[in-house]
Enzyme design. Sequence first.
Site, short mmCIF file in Angstrom:
data_model
loop_
_atom_site.label_atom_id
_atom_site.label_comp_id
_atom_site.label_asym_id
_atom_site.label_seq_id
_atom_site.Cartn_x
_atom_site.Cartn_y
_atom_site.Cartn_z
CD GLU A 293 -2.70 -1.49 0.00
OE1 GLU A 293 -3.07 -0.35 -0.71
OE2 GLU A 293 -3.01 -2.55 -0.38
CB CYS A 327 -1.22 7.05 2.23
SG CYS A 327 -2.43 6.02 3.62
P1 NAD Z 1 9.20 5.27 2.53
O1 NAD Z 1 9.00 4.35 1.34
O2 NAD Z 1 10.55 6.11 2.58
O3 NAD Z 1 9.51 4.13 3.81
C1 NAD Z 1 8.76 3.07 4.07
C2 NAD Z 1 9.54 1.86 4.57
O4 NAD Z 1 10.56 1.42 3.62
C3 NAD Z 1 10.57 2.13 5.80
O5 NAD Z 1 10.79 1.28 6.82
C4 NAD Z 1 11.88 2.68 5.20
O6 NAD Z 1 13.11 2.47 5.90
C5 NAD Z 1 12.01 1.40 3.95
N1 NAD Z 1 12.97 1.87 2.92
C6 NAD Z 1 13.14 3.00 2.47
N2 NAD Z 1 14.11 2.64 1.32
C7 NAD Z 1 14.23 1.50 1.01
C8 NAD Z 1 14.57 0.59 0.00
N3 NAD Z 1 15.35 1.13 -0.88
N4 NAD Z 1 14.40 -0.66 0.15
C9 NAD Z 1 13.70 -1.14 1.12
N5 NAD Z 1 13.05 -0.58 2.01
C10 NAD Z 1 13.32 0.85 2.22
O7 NAD Z 1 7.88 5.78 3.23
P2 NAD Z 1 7.64 6.44 4.46
O8 NAD Z 1 8.17 7.95 4.37
O9 NAD Z 1 7.94 5.67 5.74
O10 NAD Z 1 5.98 6.58 4.71
C11 NAD Z 1 5.28 7.62 3.89
C12 NAD Z 1 4.75 6.95 2.42
O11 NAD Z 1 3.91 5.86 2.70
C13 NAD Z 1 3.88 8.02 1.80
O12 NAD Z 1 4.10 7.70 0.22
C14 NAD Z 1 2.60 7.35 2.15
O13 NAD Z 1 1.45 7.58 1.10
C15 NAD Z 1 2.89 6.01 2.05
N6 NAD Z 1 1.74 5.28 3.18
C16 NAD Z 1 0.70 4.45 2.42
C17 NAD Z 1 -0.19 3.84 3.09
C18 NAD Z 1 -1.39 3.33 2.32
O14 NAD Z 1 -2.00 2.23 3.08
N7 NAD Z 1 -1.63 3.33 1.22
C19 NAD Z 1 -0.35 3.98 4.35
C20 NAD Z 1 0.83 4.96 5.08
C21 NAD Z 1 1.75 5.59 4.22
#
Ligand code: NAD
Length: 546
Positions: A293, A327
């Site tokens: 998501e 999100c």
């Molecule tokens: P992010 O993608 O920066 O990080 C999410 C997770 O991925 C973290 O644990 C991070 O450490 C990890 N990560 C970062 N780079 C990575 C890589 N290269 N490989 C593997 N893992 C990696 O997102 P964020 O800033 O934590 O959250 C915000 C984002 O999440 C926004 O885009 C938001 O829309 C989305 N979000 C979506 C939902 C939904 O249900 N659709 C809910 C909450 C947040």
Amino acid sequence: MLDLPTTTPDPVNEPILSYAPGSPERAHLKSALASMALERPDVPHVVAGKESREGATYEVRAPHDHALVLATCHNGGALVAERAIAAALDAAPGWAATPFAERARVFMRAAELLAGPWRQILNAATMLGQSKTVVQAEVDAACEFIDFLRFNVAFASRLAEHQPISPNGFLNTLELRPLEGFVLAVTPFNFTAIAGNLPTACALLGNVVVWKPAENQSLAAYHTMRLFEAAGLPPGVINVVYGDGAVIAQTCLRHRALAGIHFTGSTKVFQSLWRGVGENIANYKSYPRLVGETGGKDFVFADPSAEVEALAVALVRGAYEFQGQKCSAASRAYIPRSLWPSVRDRVVAHIDAIAMGDVRDFRNLMGAVINERAWTRLNAWHERLKNDASVTMLADKGWSRDKGWFCGATLVEVSSPSHALLEEELFGPVLGVYVYDDGKPSGVDDVLSLIDHTSPYALTGAVFARDRKAVAVAVTRLRQAAGNLYINDKPTGAVVGQQPFGGGRASGTNDKAGSAYNLLRWASPRVVKETFVPPLAVGYPAMSAE
Ligand code: NAD
């Protein structure tokens, strides 16, 4: 081991406590906030139930008071990730053989602990570490998390009810096996409930998990792991590794036993994980399940029949609560010219009344954005919009980085319907408004097409109209534009069991967290046919001589 019936109580949503002055919950939370601000734990990875602190350290700071260090964490890297995978695979046979009813009890107990003695621990960690106000923390770290735990147990217990038919003489059964291998759960900073749900939804179905929380959510993740242990989760079922996601993910992506990825976060990172699976596809024992998501560019559409005050309140709450870092946050609005002056004036007046600051002061409606990187990125947008002659800045007070990462509630009117502000996810408190011409006959029709095509995302959206026909038209036309659509309500605030959550297009695989749809992704069905009286002849009657 208990082998009990799988019937579980019908859950109800956890009530939201008020925290009004004089309430007991307010006193408990204030005291948890005061003590947690001083605790500064050295957060361990937990692998096979054992704590370890390998890897370079990083600090977790309060976004609204960035001088305040809340915890020290360690960047686990490939070494700890490998150990976590091995621990998960060691625990897998025992956990898979544990009857569902007994597994469920662990998560039911976690829910009750969180509803009771752990409530203010998780709330305080979420307020301090993620800069959520009391209301935002309560609906996330307490209510939504408790709901995920309780409802998933109830939904999972009913999955086995769907059995194949068995004609006389045969018995056909369908069992839900856990996936073969381990699941990697990668969780975002913005919801403590999601961080808790992604590993537990998989574990409930009998899977073993490597959990990688977001760096900026490490304080609440630390207390969440302690909660799981207090609830009796056996060692090795969920193994938590902190640090750089790319390195930890690479180790998991290369492992033959990767059975699934349960991700919530940005679209870019999910796509990189999917790509990684593609690159390694020939090496896996089975095809990994990919559930993600991701981002959103969530819309509010107002029909000319919309109720103005309800619309204005929804825009303010939808766009600015938790600093727009949901999100589902309202980030683009399409308002008819006939209503715009009154909507604009009301929204600006509401914004003027917003108090922003340290979330320990319960009067604030907004805290700070998560970290310096987010502030710098959002501030660049702010500067760009201020200098953009094609837009009108209607509100933008309160941007400052001195004490905390504060971005003021920002309202921008754009004249071009293809302005980047209406297409890209900003993930901050910035609402772009496009005023459409409802004076021309095709005004509504045109704007519905615009909403559908402007952004690659399709997570949430809202339709405001009093005219029932207009509601029906918008709901039909926007069918693929959002996985969660709201009528006369803000596009945020989905409740487990009421609005299963997720979106399509670039917003994710739409597997609806907190529902049976999601849980089914973590099970591999096996069908067993038993024949009670097997045939004893090879030939068939049709083959007999005339
Ligand atoms: P992010 O993608 O920066 O990080 C999410 C997770 O991925 C973290 O644990 C991070 O450490 C990890 N990560 C970062 N780079 C990575 C890589 N290269 N490989 C593997 N893992 C990696 O997102 P964020 O800033 O934590 O959250 C915000 C984002 O999440 C926004 O885009 C938001 O829309 C989305 N979000 C979506 C939902 C939904 O249900 N659709 C809910 C909450 C947040």
